[in-house]
Structure formats: structure tokens, C-alpha cells
Design a protein around this motif. Structure first.
Motif, PDB file in Angstrom:
ATOM      1  N   LEU A   7       0.767  -1.355  -0.119  1.00  0.00           N
ATOM      2  CA  LEU A   7      -0.096   0.043  -0.161  1.00  0.00           C
ATOM      3  C   LEU A   7       0.840   1.272  -0.081  1.00  0.00           C
ATOM      4  O   LEU A   7       2.066   1.172   0.589  1.00  0.00           O
ATOM      5  CB  LEU A   7      -0.740   0.056   1.204  1.00  0.00           C
ATOM      6  CG  LEU A   7      -1.867  -1.027   1.350  1.00  0.00           C
ATOM      7  CD1 LEU A   7      -2.753  -1.112   2.515  1.00  0.00           C
ATOM      8  CD2 LEU A   7      -2.923  -1.197   0.314  1.00  0.00           C
ATOM      9  N   PRO A   8       0.314   2.387  -0.495  1.00  0.00           N
ATOM     10  CA  PRO A   8       1.037   3.784  -0.152  1.00  0.00           C
ATOM     11  C   PRO A   8       0.899   4.132   1.234  1.00  0.00           C
ATOM     12  O   PRO A   8       0.356   3.516   1.794  1.00  0.00           O
ATOM     13  CB  PRO A   8       0.128   4.547  -1.028  1.00  0.00           C
ATOM     14  CG  PRO A   8      -1.292   4.037  -1.396  1.00  0.00           C
ATOM     15  CD  PRO A   8      -1.197   2.601  -1.103  1.00  0.00           C
ATOM     16  N   SER A   9       1.632   4.993   1.396  1.00  0.00           N
ATOM     17  CA  SER A   9       1.488   5.635   2.719  1.00  0.00           C
ATOM     18  C   SER A   9       0.400   6.457   2.949  1.00  0.00           C
ATOM     19  O   SER A   9      -0.004   6.360   4.485  1.00  0.00           O
ATOM     20  CB  SER A   9       2.962   6.441   2.997  1.00  0.00           C
ATOM     21  OG  SER A   9       4.094   5.753   2.996  1.00  0.00           O
ATOM     22  N   HIS A  10      -0.159   6.953   2.215  1.00  0.00           N
ATOM     23  CA  HIS A  10      -1.485   7.737   2.227  1.00  0.00           C
ATOM     24  C   HIS A  10      -2.349   7.624   1.107  1.00  0.00           C
ATOM     25  O   HIS A  10      -1.895   7.509  -0.008  1.00  0.00           O
ATOM     26  CB  HIS A  10      -1.250   8.974   2.915  1.00  0.00           C
ATOM     27  CG  HIS A  10      -0.462   9.938   1.940  1.00  0.00           C
ATOM     28  ND1 HIS A  10      -1.035  10.711   0.922  1.00  0.00           N
ATOM     29  CD2 HIS A  10       0.867   9.998   1.859  1.00  0.00           C
ATOM     30  CE1 HIS A  10      -0.129  11.241   0.107  1.00  0.00           C
ATOM     31  NE2 HIS A  10       1.236  11.104   0.602  1.00  0.00           N
ATOM     32  N   VAL A  11      -3.636   8.001   1.144  1.00  0.00           N
ATOM     33  CA  VAL A  11      -4.554   8.065   0.025  1.00  0.00           C
ATOM     34  C   VAL A  11      -4.282   9.380  -0.663  1.00  0.00           C
ATOM     35  O   VAL A  11      -3.703  10.341  -0.181  1.00  0.00           O
ATOM     36  CB  VAL A  11      -6.053   8.206   0.613  1.00  0.00           C
ATOM     37  CG1 VAL A  11      -6.954   8.822  -0.633  1.00  0.00           C
ATOM     38  CG2 VAL A  11      -6.666   7.201   1.258  1.00  0.00           C
ATOM     39  N   GLY A  12      -3.926   9.136  -2.120  1.00  0.00           N
ATOM     40  CA  GLY A  12      -3.540  10.174  -2.999  1.00  0.00           C
ATOM     41  C   GLY A  12      -2.221   9.936  -3.263  1.00  0.00           C
ATOM     42  O   GLY A  12      -1.552  10.233  -4.408  1.00  0.00           O
ATOM     43  N   GLN A  13      -1.304   8.867  -2.664  1.00  0.00           N
ATOM     44  CA  GLN A  13      -0.074   8.478  -3.193  1.00  0.00           C
ATOM     45  C   GLN A  13      -0.317   7.283  -3.870  1.00  0.00           C
ATOM     46  O   GLN A  13      -1.015   6.574  -3.678  1.00  0.00           O
ATOM     47  CB  GLN A  13       0.838   8.382  -1.972  1.00  0.00           C
ATOM     48  CG  GLN A  13       2.281   8.074  -2.284  1.00  0.00           C
ATOM     49  CD  GLN A  13       3.115   8.064  -0.790  1.00  0.00           C
ATOM     50  OE1 GLN A  13       2.950   7.010  -0.137  1.00  0.00           O
ATOM     51  NE2 GLN A  13       4.161   8.720  -0.596  1.00  0.00           N
ATOM     52  N   LEU A  14       0.771   7.033  -4.823  1.00  0.00           N
ATOM     53  CA  LEU A  14       0.611   5.667  -5.292  1.00  0.00           C
ATOM     54  C   LEU A  14       1.713   4.662  -4.538  1.00  0.00           C
ATOM     55  O   LEU A  14       2.704   5.085  -3.921  1.00  0.00           O
ATOM     56  CB  LEU A  14       1.056   5.963  -6.889  1.00  0.00           C
ATOM     57  CG  LEU A  14       0.215   6.616  -7.818  1.00  0.00           C
ATOM     58  CD1 LEU A  14       0.926   6.827  -9.255  1.00  0.00           C
ATOM     59  CD2 LEU A  14      -1.087   5.964  -7.766  1.00  0.00           C
ATOM     60  N   LEU A  45     -11.525  -1.134  -0.269  1.00  0.00           N
ATOM     61  CA  LEU A  45     -10.195  -1.081  -0.017  1.00  0.00           C
ATOM     62  C   LEU A  45      -9.125  -0.838  -1.080  1.00  0.00           C
ATOM     63  O   LEU A  45      -8.511   0.029  -0.993  1.00  0.00           O
ATOM     64  CB  LEU A  45      -9.743  -2.126   1.000  1.00  0.00           C
ATOM     65  CG  LEU A  45      -8.252  -2.094   1.350  1.00  0.00           C
ATOM     66  CD1 LEU A  45      -8.031  -1.034   2.487  1.00  0.00           C
ATOM     67  CD2 LEU A  45      -7.841  -3.617   1.839  1.00  0.00           C
ATOM     68  N   ALA A  46      -9.280  -1.441  -2.084  1.00  0.00           N
ATOM     69  CA  ALA A  46      -8.314  -1.483  -3.466  1.00  0.00           C
ATOM     70  C   ALA A  46      -8.722  -0.112  -3.869  1.00  0.00           C
ATOM     71  O   ALA A  46      -7.696   0.565  -4.419  1.00  0.00           O
ATOM     72  CB  ALA A  46      -8.893  -2.656  -4.473  1.00  0.00           C
ATOM     73  N   ASP A  47      -9.924   0.431  -4.115  1.00  0.00           N
ATOM     74  CA  ASP A  47     -10.264   1.495  -4.741  1.00  0.00           C
ATOM     75  C   ASP A  47      -9.812   2.700  -3.865  1.00  0.00           C
ATOM     76  O   ASP A  47      -9.201   3.683  -4.449  1.00  0.00           O
ATOM     77  CB  ASP A  47     -11.878   1.608  -4.995  1.00  0.00           C
ATOM     78  CG  ASP A  47     -12.011   2.852  -6.080  1.00  0.00           C
ATOM     79  OD1 ASP A  47     -11.526   2.884  -7.048  1.00  0.00           O
ATOM     80  OD2 ASP A  47     -13.053   3.777  -5.554  1.00  0.00           O
ATOM     81  N   GLN A  48      -9.792   2.653  -2.550  1.00  0.00           N
ATOM     82  CA  GLN A  48      -9.482   3.778  -1.747  1.00  0.00           C
ATOM     83  C   GLN A  48      -7.901   3.930  -1.955  1.00  0.00           C
ATOM     84  O   GLN A  48      -7.467   5.280  -1.973  1.00  0.00           O
ATOM     85  CB  GLN A  48      -9.795   3.453  -0.286  1.00  0.00           C
ATOM     86  CG  GLN A  48      -9.263   4.464   0.555  1.00  0.00           C
ATOM     87  CD  GLN A  48      -9.501   3.971   2.052  1.00  0.00           C
ATOM     88  OE1 GLN A  48      -9.964   2.954   2.314  1.00  0.00           O
ATOM     89  NE2 GLN A  48      -9.091   4.999   3.035  1.00  0.00           N
ATOM     90  N   PHE A  49      -7.136   3.040  -1.991  1.00  0.00           N
ATOM     91  CA  PHE A  49      -5.623   3.082  -2.007  1.00  0.00           C
ATOM     92  C   PHE A  49      -4.967   3.131  -3.414  1.00  0.00           C
ATOM     93  O   PHE A  49      -3.866   2.737  -3.589  1.00  0.00           O
ATOM     94  CB  PHE A  49      -4.931   1.951  -1.015  1.00  0.00           C
ATOM     95  CG  PHE A  49      -5.263   2.561   0.293  1.00  0.00           C
ATOM     96  CD1 PHE A  49      -4.536   3.729   0.839  1.00  0.00           C
ATOM     97  CD2 PHE A  49      -6.022   1.865   1.419  1.00  0.00           C
ATOM     98  CE1 PHE A  49      -4.735   3.777   2.432  1.00  0.00           C
ATOM     99  CE2 PHE A  49      -6.399   2.028   2.457  1.00  0.00           C
ATOM    100  CZ  PHE A  49      -5.522   3.135   3.106  1.00  0.00           C
TER     101      PHE A  49
END
Length: 517
Positions: free
Chosen positions: A250-257, A352-356
Motif C-alpha cells: 500500500l501507499p503511505s496515504h490516500v492520494g499517493q501511489l 479498500l483497493a479503490d481507496q488506495f
């Protein structure tokens, strides 16, 4: 004038904090087969990376002259650390201080721990080993009044679920607020035989006439099969390893890849065994997990929630180093039919997949929603439609691969049919609104009953329909985009991953292994 006396005082207070609840209580924690809070943090994060925040916060005891005699530290330890070189907020309840109860904590420390994660956009790991938020009923005498329940800082818990990956490890009995903190996560673990989770513990439950013990009331065998918790593991060390691995996708936060890793597994690898994997006999099963291991990067499949919603496999994996979310049917459980629990699991995973922002690979062998009275009693259609809605609402690229069956509404939930269909099918593909085996008797009931030899007539109808159920007939009318040699599955999915990540804005050269590696 030197500040050395104050520096020495700081050093002394830090030493007192490191004693946690005191030698006797720490030893009691160890005697139960449990690590203490500080050992847990050391076991979870990169060596030497933890910088504690608020270490000397607690309740001091002073003599008549106002000099510190002793310090009872807060029973929440938290700070900044690294996992695989990436910053995280690591926290651990200290059960040796009042059993981890919130009435022995400092509320602002809890609030700041949670706020740090979403404010700085870094993942949060909670290691939870404690009771509820209000403490013992004895505290009512101390306060002199009762109070209206509230959880200070819970808004930060909610914000974290929307902004950063949150991992919760239940590492002992967790009740009330402790249990709520476990559930308020993207990935949760229990240690078999060591962890229990409940709204209220056995002593309280006995008051309503239900004698029980901790394990029978809230052990991992219950909560990893009802979907409350994602996984049970054999040891704390294994819990730490799985938490670290979950975060690696996962990325470190939403909005990061999410990061790509170097892969030594050739993208054009073709597994010969795939061509024989699916049996010709429709009622025979095969191992979908074996298929995953053959198709995705070697050793990269990370399954979650294996013990609940078992007709669907949910996992992270990699394709040529790119992380993807994998949804796959499991024909060995209910034939792959989605019942209520499976549908709930699918919905949560797709969200979850869509969020991240992880592309989704859906490997389909779904004969439809589970049918029958029990399925109706469980509200299967409502949960199933919610899962389908999640698929339609998702905005990340999705590739579907029809391995065998795709029937009914559940089969149509493989992807959003109103967008471009990045879709393939194996020659074993079999689809429709209703399986032929179960629908002939209904559709041709009058005709079969009127025949001189009903069984022979039924066989003739079946043979006639089987001639048109070939997936190649569907491909002729472009009802399925492509039928492929099963051995081409990995190369085609690696191609999808590359295109999907380009669409998401990733650097196609990121994480590539050196030529000839």
C-alpha cells in the motif's frame, strides 16, 4: 549556569517510564506468554528507528518537599518509526499498567497518536492489549458522578480510516474500546490462544446469564470466521511479519501511489500446468490458490480473510513488481457461490483497493448467488447487490479473467459492464443467466412431461443446448472480448498491470530490475 540537573532529571524519568508497570507486572506479562509493549515495538519496526513521543507522560508521586519519588507511566506507548525504511506511527498498549485500561491513560496522548498519522500522512499500527474506555465501576466513587459515554479522539480514528493504512494487532484480551480500536482498521490480526475480543468480557456477560470464558466468548476461532478480524496467527512474531507485509503493498496515504518493487520473475513466464488445471467435469473442483501462485510474481500472493466469506479469495499480489488487488472465486467452497458473508467480504475488499488506488484482478468462477432458504434468511441478495455496487463504483482499472463459470447477477458482478471491459476467458468458460444443468427442467417442463420418453427427451435437449454453450459461440458475437490459452494468463495480466499503473500516473520504469538480473 548549567542545565545538567534538569537533564539528569529527564534521564531519571525516562528510566522510570521504561520500567512500565514495574518488574513484577512485567514478569507476569511474560509468564502469560506475551511480550511487553516495548518489546512489541522493537519486534515490529526497523531496528533503531523508533523515536518515542511523550515517554515521560504519566502520574508522578511526590514527597512532602515536592520531589519525585516514582512515576507511573501512561499505558499507551507511541512514536515515529520505520517499516522497510518507510515512516509509520507505531503504538502499543501497556497491559502492565492497569491492564491497558483507558482510565489509567492520558487521553491527549491517545488523541495525539491518532492525529499524528493522518496529519503527517503515514500509516498507523496499533498493538492492542487492554480493556475498555471507562475503567472499573470503582472509578464512579473517585469521580463522584457518572458520565455520558464519549470517546475523545474518535474523530481522528475515523479520519485515519479515510486517509492512511491502519493495522490493528489484538495481542491479548481486548474489550470495549480496545475491541473497537481493533475493528476500526483496514487489516486486523489476532494471535491464536493469546488474543480475545469482545464488547464485554466473561464476568460482565455472566450477569445476563451466559457463563463463558475468554476463549469461548471471543477467541480468534470466532472472530476470524465471522469477519470481525481478518486473520489469526500462531505467534506475536508472525503478527509483526504479516503487518509489515500488508503495508508493503500500500501507499503511505490516500492520494499517493503504492511502490513498485523489482521483480526477477519474467513477465512472459507461461506455466504449462495451467492448460490442465480446470477439470472437464463441471462438478470437479480445482485449486484456485494454485492458480494464483502460478500466475502472480513468485512468492508475492498475500491472502487476507481466509477463514470467512470463503467462496471468495481476497489477496494482494504483484505482477512484474506492480502491486494489485486480487479477487478470486474459490470453487472448493460452496462451488464458489457468493453467500452473504462472501458478498460482504468482496464489498469491503473492493472498497479498500479503490481507496488506495490498487488495480484489481478478478479471477472468476462464480455459479451465482447462493440459493435456498438459509441464503434468503441471511439476506444474500442485499449483500450481493452491495458487493456489485462496490465493483461498479470503483474507479481503479480492473481486469477480469473468466476461468470457468459466470452465472446470474453474481456472475455479472465480475466487472463494470458499462465501462471498457479488460476481460479474457479461458476455453473452460461457461456462462449465462442460469446454469443449463439447473434450468432445463424448468424451461422445458411441459415439453419434457409430454414426451414419450421424458429422460431421453431431456438428454436430447441437453445435447442440443451444449452445442451452443461453447465459449467460442459467444466470442463470435463479441460477447466475450478474448478467449486465451490459459498459459498466456500471466503475460496478459502483466501487460494489464503495466497499462493500469500508467493510467494511474505511475512511472513505468519505477522498480524495474537491472537488465540481466
Amino acid at each position: 549556569m548549567s542545565w545538567k540537573p534538569e537533564v539528569e532529571e529527564l534521564r531519571r524519568r525516562r528510566k522510570l517510564a521504561e520500567q512500565m508497570g514495574g518488574p513484577d507486572k512485567v514478569e507476569r506479562q511474560h509468564s502469560r506468554g506475551k511480550l511487553d509493549a516495548r518489546a512489541r515495538i522493537r519486534g515490529l519496526v526497523d531496528p533503531g528507528s523508533f523515536r518515542e513521543i511523550g515517554k515521560i507522560a504519566g502520574r508522578g508521586r511526590y514527597d512532602a518537599d515536592g520531589l519525585l519519588e516514582d512515576l507511573a507511566p501512561s499505558n499507551l506507548i507511541f512514536g515515529r518509526a520505520n517499516i522497510e525504511g518507510r515512516p509509520v506511527v507505531a503504538s502499543a498498549d501497556d497491559f502492565t499498567v492497569r491492564g491497558g485500561a483507558a482510565d489509567a491513560a492520558i487521553k491527549r496522548k491517545f488523541e495525539q497518536c491518532e492525529a499524528m498519522a493522518h496529519s503527517l500522512k503515514i500509516p498507523l499500527i496499533r498493538m492492542i492489549d487492554g480493556t475498555g474506555g471507562g475503567g472499573s465501576v470503582k472509578t464512579l466513587e473517585t469521580i463522584g458522578a457518572t458520565y455520558v459515554p464519549a470517546v475523545p479522539g474518535w474523530g481522528d480514528v475515523v479520519r485515519n480510516l479515510d486517509t492512511v493504512p491502519v493495522v490493528a494487532l489484538a495481542l491479548g484480551p481486548t474489550a470495549g474500546l480496545g475491541a473497537a480500536r481493533v475493528v476500526a482498521s483496514h487489516y486486523s490480526l489476532m494471535v491464536k490462544g493469546l488474543s480475545q475480543l469482545f464488547a464485554a468480557g466473561p464476568a460482565v456477560v455472566e450477569a445476563i446469564g451466559e457463563p463463558s470464558d475468554k476463549e469461548s466468548l471471543g477467541g480468534s476461532i470466532i472472530h476470524t470466521r465471522n469477519g470481525v478480524v481478518d486473520e489469526e496467527v500462531a505467534s506475536e512474531a508472525e503478527a509483526f511479519r504479516r503487518a509489515r507485509r500488508f503495508l508493503s503493498y500500500l501507499p503511505s496515504h490516500v492520494g499517493q501511489l503504492a511502490p513498485r518493487t523489482a521483480s526477477l520473475d519474467p513477465a512472459d513466464r507461461r506455466e504449462q500446468a495451467l492448460v490442465d488445471l480446470v477439470p472437464r467435469e463441471a462438478k470437479q473442483v480445482y485449486s484456485m490458490r494454485r492458480l494464483l501462485d502460478m500466475v502472480f510474481d513468485a512468492g508475492s500472493v498475500f491472502e487476507m480473510g481466509r477463514m470467512w466469506g470463503r467462496a471468495a479469495i481476497t489477496a494482494f499480489a504483484r505482477l512484474d513488481g506492480w502491486p494489485v488487488a486480487v479477487l478470486a472465486s474459490d470453487p472448493s467452497f460452496l462451488g464458489g457461490s457468493w453467500e452473504a458473508r462472501t458478498s460482504e467480504k468482496v464489498e469491503r475488499f473492493i472498497k479498500l483497493a479503490d481507496q488506495f488506488r490498487l488495480p484489481v484482478v478478478h479471477l472468476v468462477d462464480n455459479p451465482g448467488f447462493m440459493i435456498g432458504r438459509e441464503a434468503e434468511m441471511a439476506g444474500t441478495i442485499r449483500y450481493g447487490v452491495q458487493a456489485m455496487n462496490a465493483v461498479y463504483k470503483a474507479t481503479v482499472p480492473l481486469a477480469s479473467m473468466v476461468i470457468r463459470r459466470a452465472y446470474g447477477i453474481a456472475g455479472s458482478a465480475m466487472s463494470n459492464a458499462e465501462t471498457f471491459q479488460y476481460r479474457f476467458a479461458w476455453p473452460s468458460g461457461d456462462w449465462g443467466s442460469l446454469p443449463i444443468e439447473g434450468g432445463i427442467e424448468v424451461a422445458y417442463k411441459a415439453e419434457i412431461e409430454a414426451a414419450e420418453d421424458p429422460q431421453a427427451h431431456l438428454a436430447a435437449i441437453r445435447e442440443r443446448l451444449n452445442r451452443v454453450r461453447s465459449p467460442f459461440r459467444t466470442a463470435e458475437i463479441f460477447g466475450i472480448e478474448d478467449i486465451i490459452d490459459p498459459r498466456d494468463t500471466r503475460p496478459l495480466l502483466c501487460e494489464f498491470a503495466d497499462l493500469a499503473w500508467r493510467a494511474l500516473g505511475a512511472d513505468p520504469q519505477a522498480g524495474r530490475s537491472a537488465p540481466g538480473a
